[in-house]
Design an enzyme around this catalytic site. Structure first.
Site, short mmCIF file in Angstrom:
data_model
loop_
_atom_site.label_atom_id
_atom_site.label_comp_id
_atom_site.label_asym_id
_atom_site.label_seq_id
_atom_site.Cartn_x
_atom_site.Cartn_y
_atom_site.Cartn_z
N LYS A 50 0.85 -1.20 0.00
CA LYS A 50 0.00 0.00 0.00
C LYS A 50 0.88 1.24 0.00
O LYS A 50 0.65 2.20 -0.75
CB LYS A 50 -0.94 0.00 1.21
CG LYS A 50 -2.06 -1.02 1.06
CD LYS A 50 -2.82 -1.28 2.34
CE LYS A 50 -3.75 -2.48 2.11
NZ LYS A 50 -4.40 -2.99 3.29
N GLN A 94 -5.60 -2.19 9.37
CA GLN A 94 -5.21 -3.46 8.76
C GLN A 94 -5.71 -4.62 9.62
O GLN A 94 -5.39 -4.70 10.81
CB GLN A 94 -3.68 -3.51 8.61
CG GLN A 94 -3.17 -4.72 7.87
CD GLN A 94 -3.59 -4.75 6.40
OE1 GLN A 94 -3.52 -3.75 5.70
NE2 GLN A 94 -4.05 -5.90 5.94
N ASP A 117 -12.04 1.57 3.41
CA ASP A 117 -12.22 0.12 3.26
C ASP A 117 -13.70 -0.23 3.08
O ASP A 117 -14.03 -1.33 2.65
CB ASP A 117 -11.70 -0.59 4.53
CG ASP A 117 -10.45 -1.40 4.26
OD1 ASP A 117 -10.13 -1.63 3.08
OD2 ASP A 117 -9.78 -1.79 5.23
#
Ligand SMILES: NC(=O)c1ccc[n+]([C@@H]2O[C@H](COP(=O)([O-])OP(=O)(O)OC[C@H]3O[C@@H](n4cnc5c(N)ncnc54)[C@H](OP(=O)(O)O)[C@@H]3O)[C@@H](O)[C@H]2O)c1
Length: 292
Positions: A50, A94, A117
């Site tokens: 990322k 995460q 997300d």
């Protein structure tokens, strides 16, 4: 039958080039913050990818790293700070989090307007209502991939195998929405589905997101169908230098020559996920600038 590979890299590159051009016209770059807790090696690799993608196209990015002993309070206070930070448009936690943390409370703490997300209930609710704000990255990447390769979904029968919150469930919902990249008739399968092969053989498009290496083969897929293999599984491979290799959730060798198109593993759906994260971060910046 020749099987067409649906590679993710050209689609990813096109998305990133487009984003790079767009940010040239802005007074500041979009900002993405990642919260990483614990020492899960796969998570560390994903986060590095990322960061690399952000650098590649000039996004501002920060990663907040915590040890596996981090407390709920420390994580929540970090998220609160990021929610307030004017240079941060997207906040991503995460997963998986260390066991002592309450994952639901952590995900709820992310400002829904920065939830790139798309896992916050507010964003999942908007998706179900047919007005998605942030679409979870892997399902969004699959829709992009289908569009790029001119595989239309209206009127098609799609079987999605796997009902996780990250992949299967939002994808099944999106594909059934009344919009051009949806309008499919969707069957959502899971571990309690009776006679899985009978359910998936009905489908024009089969999406495998069950997390079981090479689980679906010819008996599950009708000849000429399109297969989207979401799986990423590391399996032992003594013949390779490293002793392991990546395989998907379908048996690609068995399906080669049987299906009309398939996403390779690696190199199919995988490259799309990070591209979609950056696209969501860009969209978050646009929403916020329109709202202010
Ligand atoms: N390419 C990418 O960027 C990307 C992103 C995310 C995930 N992935 C990969 O995609 C795969 C799925 O990930 P996930 O996070 O969605 O997995 P997950 O949370 O473990 O969910 C797996 C789903 O598959 C179902 N399932 C398991 N075994 C089954 C079986 N034998 N028959 C039918 N259904 C079965 C489970 O059913 P129940 O609900 O009944 O337990 C569950 O709904 C994994 O290989 C993962 O590595 C790839």
């Amino acid at each position: 039958m020749e099987t067409r590979p649906l590679r993710g890299k050209p689609v990813r590159d096109a998305v990133l080039t487009d984003l790079k051009n767009k940010i040239n016209h802005e007074s500041r770059p979009p900002g993405l913050a990642v919260v990483l807790a614990g020492d899960n090696p796969a998570s560390a690799v994903y986060v590095r990818h990322k960061e690399k993608a952000c650098r590649e196209i000039g996004f501002h990015h920060v990663t907040h790293r915590f040890s596996s002993e981090v407390t709920q309070g420390e994580i929540l206070s970090c998220i609160q700070q990021l929610n307030q930070d004017p240079l941060i448009d997207g906040v991503l936690v995460q997963l998986p989090l260390p066991d002592q943390l309450d994952q639901q409370e952590v995900l709820l703490a992310v400002d829904p307007q920065k939830d790139v997300d798309g896992f916050h209930p507010e964003n999942l609710g908007l998706l179900v209502a047919g007005h998605p704000r942030f679409i979870p990255c892997t399902p969004k990447g699959i829709l992009h991939l289908l569009q790029y390769y001119d595989i239309s979904t209206p009127g098609q029968k799609v079987a999605v195998v796997g009902r996780s919150l990250i992949v299967g469930r939002p994808l099944a919902m999106l594909l059934s929405l009344k919009r051009e990249d949806g309008n499919a008739t969707v069957t959502l399968c899971h571990s309690r589905t009776r006679d899985l092969p009978a359910a998936t053989r009905q489908a024009d498009i089969v999406v495998a997101a069950l997390g079981v290496p090479q689980a679906l083969g010819r008996e599950h897929v009708s000849e000429g169908a399109v297969v989207i293999d979401v799986g990423i599984n590391r399996v032992e491979a003594p013949e390779t230098k490293t002793g392991t290799r990546l395989v998907g959730d379908v048996n690609a060798d068995e399906l080669d020559g049987w299906v009309s198109a398939i996403t390779p593993v690696p190199g199919g759906v995988g490259p799309m996920t990070i591209a979609m994260l950056l696209e969501n971060t860009w969209e978050a910046m646009m929403f916020r600038s329109q709202a202010s």
